[in-house]
Design an enzyme around this catalytic site. Sequence first.
Site, short mmCIF file in Angstrom:
data_model
loop_
_atom_site.label_atom_id
_atom_site.label_comp_id
_atom_site.label_asym_id
_atom_site.label_seq_id
_atom_site.Cartn_x
_atom_site.Cartn_y
_atom_site.Cartn_z
N ASP A 132 0.79 -1.23 0.00
CA ASP A 132 0.00 0.00 0.00
C ASP A 132 0.83 1.29 0.00
OD1 ASP A 132 -1.54 -2.16 0.68
OD2 ASP A 132 -2.53 -1.22 2.38
N ASP A 256 -6.26 1.46 9.16
CA ASP A 256 -6.03 2.38 8.05
C ASP A 256 -6.74 3.72 8.22
OD1 ASP A 256 -4.80 0.08 7.13
OD2 ASP A 256 -6.42 -0.44 5.77
#
Length: 646
Positions: A132, A256
């Site tokens: 990511d 997140d």
Amino acid sequence: MDTPNPSHATYYTPLPEQPSLDGIPAARRRPLKGFVVIFASIIFLVSLVGLILNQSQEPSTPSPMPNNDHKPSSQNEPFSQQMPRGVAEGVSAKSNPSAFDEEKVSYNWTNAMFSWQRTAYHFQPEKNWMNDPDGPLFHMGWYHLFYQYNPDSAVWGNITWGHAVSRDLIHWLYLPLALVPDHWYDINGVWTGSATRLPGGQIVMLYTGDTDESVQVQNLAYPANLSDPLLLDWVKYENNPVLVPPPGIETDEYRDPTTAWVGPNGKWRLTIGSRHNTTIGMALVYQTTNFTEFELLEGVLHAVPGTGMWECVDFYPVAINGSVGLDTSAGGPGIKHVLKASLDDTKIDHYAIGTYDPVNDTWTPDNPKEDVGIGLRVDYGRYYASKSFFDQYKKRRILWGWINETDTETDDLDKGWASVQTIPRAVLFDNKTGTNILQWPVEEIESLRYNSTEFEKILIEPGSIVPLDIGTATQLDIFAEFETELLASATEEEEEEAYNCSSGAVDRSTLGPFGLLVLADDSLSEFTPVFFRPTNSTNGTLTTYFCADETRSSLAPDVAKQVYGSSVPVLDDEKLSMRVLVDHSIVESFSQGGRRVITSRIYPTEAIYGAARLFLFNNATGVNVTATLKIWQLSSAFIHPFPLDQ
């Protein structure tokens, strides 16, 4: 502009059959006047390619391509039951267990093939694993990109934050690791997070840590020295974690944090992805004044049943009639909000456009039938865990996404690296349709262009291909427009087809498919179609699909090969248009100005180095297609370690 004679085309029925190209001249090209060729650079590149080719194995003689036998490996081989890396640790799958029977031998990859797979102008680390994108921001003249990184291996694990900087989002310089797993609250991984710029220029970074007991918590870090343009040193807050899973939330379903935004009461908000009752994906909302103490607000920003765990949530405003991006805290009339979630169950990034209520801190989709997770995708190809940020320097919103691998872990270990980031994309609201965002490669990529070539109104008759004489076709920026003309012999009345791209470029109809064959070799033993396929409806209107077909992209059986795509809005006054970025093993395709995007990750064995070619094709049965193209060769980006010792 000279138009290639139709006799230059090669006819075939259907597309997978290998045509004979012997003695058929390529479509003539006409280079633009005024381009500059740097001879020394070209000589160097040619020499380098020659050296690599000399080290590779002798090319095999391609055999005629069968009609139906060469299918995606997922269709002709059982998937391994091995659990993907990451799942046991409480995050999404970070590996691809072999789609190949373990008793069979993997494809005989050569070092030259592996070397060619490494991209030339997409960001990737020098070596090892990446996933990511994290905390992108602009600071004192530098764009900063952080990313999930394993400093020890080309497979997922020991996740730290890699760090790189750029002046232009294209040329990158690697910096030392920014955050490493060295405290109880992140010892099992410094996972995904986001940056927030505060008034006065302070930067705070919130990220998910996996604790020594495998609990997902949120932690705070900040630059040790804001006057350092490179932001080399980061300090972790002494009282981390600042957030722990609230009651009712599983300890491995809470991660997140997003960039924060200011609410009407002057307090900062942020959202964190989670799920409820195993199937309801949702985004929790917190407020804070100091980023060390947080209040969980009642309710959720939004939730959608049946979508499962939401991770890597992104939430940002877009101007309805604007041509620039907006700061994350922007609000008021003329603004919509985009809510995006990466669905852990499907590994797909979905988004929807809607209205944010800043008083109740809730978001409502404009179209409930296309809510988050059940409607639009950010990218219809190999793409996940995207993250955006507001570039205050150029007043735009920039989006990155992670392109993961579809080969085996063994291959990644042999290569010594895994995964790539997409080209940064500028994001705007599509005010022509009012139903989707537009994504477009940042303008800085044009600095890599050289040696442009134009083709005007090339005729591609039904069942034919036309080779395009542009030389090597491994690093390209392609603009193409297509127009169709129904033939008198064609059946004008066709009922609406149940088409969704899944049958690929071989599924012929009166009106399509047609488009480009990228990363193809001369014999068409390997090629990747990027194409349009219009379909008739019973009321006389057209639905147009935009697709990418990987099923014949590689002769290697041990890589996943999918067909991607969806319908794309096409207005009455618009031609069918696409822009395709080719970078060795990555193809990013944009249709209708960025209304739909497809990222392909492919592994050619023949169509590599100087053997890569570009073709037009028309696999329709009842229309002539004319194509107008402008094509640039692209130089390689400068991506190297920062010279910190200078």
